[in-house]
Design a protein around this motif. Structure first.
Motif, PDB file in Angstrom:
ATOM      1  N   ILE A 112     -37.754 -10.794  20.413  1.00 53.36           N
ATOM      2  CA  ILE A 112     -38.442  -9.655  21.024  1.00 53.36           C
ATOM      3  C   ILE A 112     -37.653  -8.408  20.646  1.00 53.36           C
ATOM      4  CG2 ILE A 112     -39.295  -8.634  23.159  1.00 53.36           C
ATOM      5  CD1 ILE A 112     -38.917 -11.456  24.432  1.00 53.36           C
ATOM      6  N   PRO A 113     -38.178  -7.584  19.714  1.00 54.22           N
ATOM      7  CA  PRO A 113     -37.392  -6.441  19.223  1.00 54.22           C
ATOM      8  C   PRO A 113     -37.450  -5.252  20.165  1.00 54.22           C
ATOM      9  CG  PRO A 113     -39.522  -6.475  18.151  1.00 54.22           C
ATOM     10  CD  PRO A 113     -39.484  -7.689  19.052  1.00 54.22           C
ATOM     11  N   GLN A 114     -36.578  -4.269  19.900  1.00 49.44           N
ATOM     12  CA  GLN A 114     -36.681  -2.992  20.599  1.00 49.44           C
ATOM     13  C   GLN A 114     -37.959  -2.287  20.144  1.00 49.44           C
ATOM     14  OE1 GLN A 114     -33.299  -0.336  20.853  1.00 49.44           O
ATOM     15  NE2 GLN A 114     -31.917  -1.957  20.186  1.00 49.44           N
ATOM     16  N   GLY A 115     -38.729  -1.796  21.076  1.00 51.50           N
ATOM     17  CA  GLY A 115     -39.928  -1.036  20.725  1.00 51.50           C
ATOM     18  C   GLY A 115     -41.091  -1.942  20.367  1.00 51.50           C
ATOM     19  N   SER A 116     -42.067  -2.046  21.272  1.00 52.82           N
ATOM     20  CA  SER A 116     -43.186  -2.973  21.070  1.00 52.82           C
ATOM     21  C   SER A 116     -44.116  -2.548  19.948  1.00 52.82           C
ATOM     22  CB  SER A 116     -43.990  -3.101  22.374  1.00 52.82           C
ATOM     23  OG  SER A 116     -44.400  -1.830  22.842  1.00 52.82           O
ATOM     24  N   MET A 117     -44.167  -1.263  19.606  1.00 48.76           N
ATOM     25  CA  MET A 117     -45.098  -0.803  18.567  1.00 48.76           C
ATOM     26  C   MET A 117     -44.753  -1.387  17.199  1.00 48.76           C
ATOM     27  SD  MET A 117     -47.706   0.849  19.586  1.00 48.76           S
ATOM     28  CE  MET A 117     -48.312   1.631  18.097  1.00 48.76           C
ATOM     29  N   SER A 118     -43.483  -1.758  16.993  1.00 51.03           N
ATOM     30  CA  SER A 118     -43.094  -2.329  15.702  1.00 51.03           C
ATOM     31  C   SER A 118     -43.682  -3.719  15.491  1.00 51.03           C
ATOM     32  CB  SER A 118     -41.569  -2.402  15.598  1.00 51.03           C
ATOM     33  OG  SER A 118     -41.036  -3.285  16.583  1.00 51.03           O
ATOM     34  N   VAL A 119     -44.196  -4.340  16.547  1.00 53.46           N
ATOM     35  CA  VAL A 119     -44.728  -5.697  16.464  1.00 53.46           C
ATOM     36  C   VAL A 119     -46.177  -5.694  15.991  1.00 53.46           C
ATOM     37  CG1 VAL A 119     -45.279  -7.765  17.825  1.00 53.46           C
ATOM     38  CG2 VAL A 119     -43.160  -6.499  18.264  1.00 53.46           C
ATOM     39  N   PHE A 120     -46.929  -4.665  16.376  1.00 50.58           N
ATOM     40  CA  PHE A 120     -48.375  -4.681  16.201  1.00 50.58           C
ATOM     41  C   PHE A 120     -48.840  -3.793  15.050  1.00 50.58           C
ATOM     42  CE2 PHE A 120     -47.621  -5.330  20.818  1.00 50.58           C
ATOM     43  CZ  PHE A 120     -48.042  -6.646  20.877  1.00 50.58           C
ATOM     44  N   ASN A 121     -49.895  -4.245  14.392  1.00 49.31           N
ATOM     45  CA  ASN A 121     -50.582  -3.418  13.406  1.00 49.31           C
ATOM     46  C   ASN A 121     -51.510  -2.471  14.168  1.00 49.31           C
ATOM     47  OD1 ASN A 121     -52.373  -2.368  11.444  1.00 49.31           O
ATOM     48  ND2 ASN A 121     -52.114  -4.168  10.154  1.00 49.31           N
ATOM     49  N   PRO A 122     -51.315  -1.164  14.040  1.00 46.80           N
ATOM     50  CA  PRO A 122     -52.091  -0.222  14.870  1.00 46.80           C
ATOM     51  C   PRO A 122     -53.589  -0.234  14.610  1.00 46.80           C
ATOM     52  CG  PRO A 122     -50.851   0.957  13.182  1.00 46.80           C
ATOM     53  CD  PRO A 122     -50.376  -0.453  13.161  1.00 46.80           C
ATOM     54  N   VAL A 123     -54.038  -0.777  13.467  1.00 49.56           N
ATOM     55  CA  VAL A 123     -55.468  -0.770  13.163  1.00 49.56           C
ATOM     56  C   VAL A 123     -56.122  -2.120  13.455  1.00 49.56           C
ATOM     57  CG1 VAL A 123     -55.165   1.021  11.416  1.00 49.56           C
ATOM     58  CG2 VAL A 123     -55.098  -1.373  10.726  1.00 49.56           C
ATOM     59  N   LEU A 124     -55.366  -3.042  14.040  1.00 48.30           N
ATOM     60  CA  LEU A 124     -55.930  -4.347  14.400  1.00 48.30           C
ATOM     61  C   LEU A 124     -55.977  -4.493  15.907  1.00 48.30           C
ATOM     62  CD1 LEU A 124     -54.167  -6.848  11.936  1.00 48.30           C
ATOM     63  CD2 LEU A 124     -56.415  -5.786  11.698  1.00 48.30           C
ATOM     64  N   GLY A 174     -45.391  -0.110  28.897  1.00 50.49           N
ATOM     65  CA  GLY A 174     -45.039  -1.304  29.661  1.00 50.49           C
ATOM     66  C   GLY A 174     -45.973  -2.462  29.385  1.00 50.49           C
ATOM     67  N   MET A 175     -47.281  -2.172  29.251  1.00 51.50           N
ATOM     68  CA  MET A 175     -48.240  -3.230  28.969  1.00 51.50           C
ATOM     69  C   MET A 175     -48.030  -3.788  27.560  1.00 51.50           C
ATOM     70  SD  MET A 175     -50.535  -5.187  30.125  1.00 51.50           S
ATOM     71  CE  MET A 175     -50.970  -4.374  31.673  1.00 51.50           C
ATOM     72  N   ARG A 176     -47.744  -2.903  26.595  1.00 49.45           N
ATOM     73  CA  ARG A 176     -47.463  -3.382  25.243  1.00 49.45           C
ATOM     74  C   ARG A 176     -46.241  -4.307  25.231  1.00 49.45           C
ATOM     75  NH1 ARG A 176     -48.638   1.868  23.368  1.00 49.45           N
ATOM     76  NH2 ARG A 176     -46.407   2.337  23.333  1.00 49.45           N
ATOM     77  N   GLN A 177     -45.229  -3.949  26.034  1.00 48.17           N
ATOM     78  CA  GLN A 177     -44.031  -4.795  26.066  1.00 48.17           C
ATOM     79  C   GLN A 177     -44.355  -6.160  26.661  1.00 48.17           C
ATOM     80  OE1 GLN A 177     -41.544  -4.991  24.383  1.00 48.17           O
ATOM     81  NE2 GLN A 177     -39.791  -4.009  25.326  1.00 48.17           N
ATOM     82  N   ARG A 178     -45.214  -6.198  27.697  1.00 49.18           N
ATOM     83  CA  ARG A 178     -45.603  -7.482  28.280  1.00 49.18           C
ATOM     84  C   ARG A 178     -46.373  -8.324  27.262  1.00 49.18           C
ATOM     85  NH1 ARG A 178     -46.839  -4.031  32.803  1.00 49.18           N
ATOM     86  NH2 ARG A 178     -45.575  -4.485  34.626  1.00 49.18           N
ATOM     87  N   VAL A 179     -47.272  -7.685  26.514  1.00 53.96           N
ATOM     88  CA  VAL A 179     -48.040  -8.411  25.506  1.00 53.96           C
ATOM     89  C   VAL A 179     -47.118  -8.932  24.400  1.00 53.96           C
ATOM     90  CG1 VAL A 179     -49.852  -8.210  23.754  1.00 53.96           C
ATOM     91  CG2 VAL A 179     -50.168  -7.156  25.990  1.00 53.96           C
ATOM     92  N   THR A 180     -46.099  -8.150  24.044  1.00 55.41           N
ATOM     93  CA  THR A 180     -45.113  -8.597  23.053  1.00 55.41           C
ATOM     94  C   THR A 180     -44.377  -9.835  23.538  1.00 55.41           C
ATOM     95  OG1 THR A 180     -44.789  -6.321  22.267  1.00 55.41           O
ATOM     96  CG2 THR A 180     -43.069  -7.912  21.746  1.00 55.41           C
ATOM     97  N   ILE A 181     -43.971  -9.830  24.801  1.00 55.72           N
ATOM     98  CA  ILE A 181     -43.261 -10.980  25.367  1.00 55.72           C
ATOM     99  C   ILE A 181     -44.187 -12.196  25.430  1.00 55.72           C
ATOM    100  CG2 ILE A 181     -42.161 -11.859  27.469  1.00 55.72           C
ATOM    101  CD1 ILE A 181     -41.189  -8.936  27.946  1.00 55.72           C
ATOM    102  N   ALA A 182     -45.461 -11.953  25.799  1.00 54.46           N
ATOM    103  CA  ALA A 182     -46.426 -13.046  25.822  1.00 54.46           C
ATOM    104  C   ALA A 182     -46.585 -13.659  24.435  1.00 54.46           C
ATOM    105  CB  ALA A 182     -47.777 -12.547  26.341  1.00 54.46           C
ATOM    106  N   LEU A 183     -46.602 -12.810  23.408  1.00 54.04           N
ATOM    107  CA  LEU A 183     -46.720 -13.298  22.034  1.00 54.04           C
ATOM    108  C   LEU A 183     -45.486 -14.103  21.638  1.00 54.04           C
ATOM    109  CD1 LEU A 183     -48.373 -13.226  19.387  1.00 54.04           C
ATOM    110  CD2 LEU A 183     -47.170 -11.113  18.796  1.00 54.04           C
ATOM    111  N   ALA A 184     -44.299 -13.622  22.020  1.00 60.10           N
ATOM    112  CA  ALA A 184     -43.053 -14.312  21.671  1.00 60.10           C
ATOM    113  C   ALA A 184     -42.944 -15.682  22.344  1.00 60.10           C
ATOM    114  CB  ALA A 184     -41.854 -13.449  22.059  1.00 60.10           C
ATOM    115  N   SER A 185     -43.620 -15.850  23.485  1.00 60.88           N
ATOM    116  CA  SER A 185     -43.545 -17.120  24.214  1.00 60.88           C
ATOM    117  C   SER A 185     -44.741 -18.025  23.949  1.00 60.88           C
ATOM    118  CB  SER A 185     -43.443 -16.844  25.719  1.00 60.88           C
ATOM    119  OG  SER A 185     -44.621 -16.212  26.207  1.00 60.88           O
ATOM    120  N   LEU A 186     -45.670 -17.571  23.107  1.00 61.18           N
ATOM    121  CA  LEU A 186     -46.957 -18.255  22.937  1.00 61.18           C
ATOM    122  C   LEU A 186     -46.803 -19.712  22.493  1.00 61.18           C
ATOM    123  CD1 LEU A 186     -50.059 -17.898  22.988  1.00 61.18           C
ATOM    124  CD2 LEU A 186     -49.924 -17.200  20.588  1.00 61.18           C
ATOM    125  N   LEU A 187     -45.910 -19.966  21.555  1.00 61.72           N
ATOM    126  CA  LEU A 187     -45.742 -21.319  21.012  1.00 61.72           C
ATOM    127  C   LEU A 187     -44.603 -22.079  21.679  1.00 61.72           C
ATOM    128  CD1 LEU A 187     -46.377 -20.596  17.222  1.00 61.72           C
ATOM    129  CD2 LEU A 187     -48.006 -21.245  19.004  1.00 61.72           C
TER     130      LEU A 187
END
Length: 340
Positions: A112-124, A174-187
């Motif tokens: 889980i990196p610093q800054g949730s925006m680095s995880v997501f493609n902004p156009v997806l 805050g919501m983006r960070q929660r979604v990032t954590i959810a993604l990191a724990s998905l598998l």
């Protein structure tokens, strides 16, 4: 927090005299930044392990090293990193090829990196990011199975049902960070590594993120390694804490013991700087500034800032003293011990 003592647990990640340096070429002159300098750690199954310290002490570099992710100019210059694999087989992952390490990371460890925006493609939309993530880890899984897996994870973690249909910019930080954590724990990885996951969030949102991480750890019974300079976050979530200074771990122990009996002067400064309810006095901070990791002082690196410095502190780095089996501290004030 899990009350079991480390003696009853298995070591899931272990380092032995780990050195991770940045080797920089400064116009023909080589500069060596000793970001992780002779660190030996043991992190156990089913615990939340916190790493604390000021900015620039090497925390993020240590996390990347535990992930076995060495991208130049960062290099592994010494030591070993061991993962506990199926069948209680301990493997030195520094000897694996890039392809072997990539395959191991798939199911074993997430970041889980610093800054949730680095995880997501902004156009997806977020559901497309989830689809790409699962598709890269589990070949052959259908789109329907992926969406069902994602929806179930979102539901379990209490996120809004429609969040997967949104774009990243439509969510709060805050919501983006929660979604990032959810993604990191998905598998359901055995180890999750979090680099300042509560940074730049207000205290109410921080609490939600902390509760989410705690829920995931209790549900999955996995290990979370959490870096943050915020000792208040560690107090609320970590089972054990390692205090890092100038590339070294200088104190380690159970969270309750670190807060009730901090032994290293640096740890004492970190804890005493925390605000306390009803106390209106000005909180003190650590005097002076952290040393440059490219030009460390001799002996104990904290000695230029330590109010209790002795002559031996300027000359030799102390080895760990062990006040008890779960608590260790590298300080000449705590027993004479051996020198490192």
């Amino acid at each position: 927090m899990d009350a079991a003592t480390p003696a009853k647990k298995k070591a899931i990640i272990r380092t032995d005299k780990l050195q991770a340096y940045y080797i920089l070429d400064m116009q023909g002159t080589q500069k060596i930044v000793k970001a992780v300098n002779d660190v030996s750690l043991t992190i156990y199954e089913n615990e939340i392990y916190g790493i604390a310290g000021e900015s620039g002490c090497g925390k993020t570099t240590l996390l990347k090293a535990l992930f076995n992710d060495f991208v130049p100019p960062m290099r592994l210059t010494g030591g070993s990193i061991f993962y506990l694999l199926d069948g209680d087989r301990e493997v030195d992952v520094t000897g694996l090829s890039p392809d072997e390490m990539r395959q191991l990371r798939m199911e074993y460890i997430s970041y889980i990196p610093q800054g949730s925006m680095s995880v997501f493609n902004p156009v997806l939309k977020l559901k497309e990011t989830y689809e790409d993530f699962v598709g890269s880890h589990r070949k052959g899984q259908s789109r329907e199975e992926t969406f069902e897996l994602a929806r179930h994870q979102i539901e379990v973690l209490g996120l809004p049902a429609n969040v997967l249909e949104l774009y990243p910019h439509q969510l709060s930080g805050g919501m983006r960070q929660r979604v990032t954590i959810a993604l990191a724990s998905l598998l359901r990885p055995r180890v999750m590594i979090g680099d300042e996951p509560t940074t730049a969030l207000d205290v109410v949102v921080q609490r939600g993120v902390i509760q989410m991480l705690t829920t995931i750890q209790k549900d999955m019974q996995n290990t979370i390694i959490l870096v943050t300079h915020d000792m208040g976050v560690h107090a609320n979530i970590a089972d054990r804490i390692g205090i890092m200074y100038a590339g070294k771990i200088v104190e380690e122990g159970p969270t309750t013991q670190i807060f009730s009996e901090p032994l290293h002067p640096y740890t004492q400064f970190l804890i005493n700087s925390l605000p306390k309810f009803g106390d209106k006095n000005v909180r003190g901070s650590v005097p002076g500034s952290p040393p440059s990791l490219a030009d460390l002082p001799s002996g104990c690196p904290f000695h230029p800032r330590c109010p209790h410095v002795k002559d031996i502190c300027r000359q030799q780095m102390p080895d760990f003293s062990h006040p008890d089996e779960n608590h260790k501290v590298a300080c000449w004030l705590i027993g004479e011990g051996n020198h490192g």
